[in-house]
Scaffold this motif. Sequence first.
Motif: not given
Length: 429
Positions: A54-75
């Motif tokens: 999950f973290d790997e997929i989220a990191a790729d998304y954050v890298e591709a969308n730096p202007d809108t998303v700073a992080s994705v946390t899975f609780e």
Amino acid sequence: MVHRRTLVPALAVLVVGSLAACGSADDGEAATPDSPVDLRMTVWTADESQLALFDEIAADYVEANPDTVASVTFEALPFEDYTTTLTTQLAGGNAPDLAWIFESSAPEFVESGALTDIRPTLEGTEGYAYDDLLESATGLWSDGEGLYAYPFSNSPFVMFVNTDRIAESGQDDPADLLAAGEWSYDAARDISAASAEELGGAGMVVRDFDYAGWGNLATVWGGWDAAPWSEDGTQCTFTDPEMVEAMTWFHDAAFAQGAMPGPGTSSDFFAGDVTMTITQISRAASLDGSFEWDVVPLPAGPAGQQNVIGQAGIGVLANADNPEIAADFLAYFTSPESAEKLAAYFPPPRESLLTTEVLGDANPLLSPEQLETAVISSIVDAQVKPAHRNFAQLDTAVRGALDEMWNPGADVEAVLGNVCSAIEPLLEN
């Protein structure tokens, strides 16, 4: 936005106030944030390898969308208290942006207005291939033309068979019966009873039932085309002839024919002393090579063979801070490319990914033939375990009323009548 039915009281009481105070991703009122946001998704897995993916997929998304998303946390929330904790967060104004949802709670979440319609975002995302999603998989999470959660996990129920016990007791091999078109619940009962009598141990076990988790019996009564309540969830059907016949068959198999262990008996197929067990394909990881085994689809009943899946969805919470951005992340998290990665743990709802090549990577213990006959065929056009907008109360009521059933002298039809008496007020509400 598609019109919804009356809010479900149990969940609506928790969320209606906060919903009134904010817009959702499909009502055009959500404001665009001035800086990148932090997204949070609740899950019930604590598996480190799954969370790492999950973290790997989220990191790729954050890298591709730096202007809108700073992080994705899975609780990760405890499985046993997951829905209670989630609804408490909703009531406390601390809603996650996205959440996993049990199939049993799907109608309540969908109909209450707690989730936003993600279909426009998914359909509008380039390369998403929305039409690749199986209609049978999305049905539980749909209302009208809207889709309110993505069915990310679609784990089929199958029959695992201890072929050592089959051979040692001189019984017919279920795989041979399947090939001959003779794989039925009656055949499974007879094989199980004979093997248990010959070898000891147990014949057939519906895993996670234990004379309490009655929803798992859907894997059996589907062969009779039975259901606990009507499709619209308003009428009890435990007293319908199909259900009476199915539950009579089950009761007799357990108490008269010795095909199944009775209440209070602990029998684990994966320990090697059970002939066959109905459980989800994901349990294959528990096989340790100590005995020879096979896996086949669920048997057929008088109404034919019915596939059953356990399902979970990912929804975007309508009263979260950034539902539009959360929906965009969900489109990335469930894209064809991401879904293929997630297939290592979660059978996807995408028809293009239901192949022996993709699922073989996720299930290395299964042969291509087993994957084709027992897994892929069991996902397509499958029914989902019982679900209802008032499921939590119904679950408790059904379990209590069925207690009378689990003794040798039970009057099956009378007990099922008592079940309907217990749950009809809850269905009407």
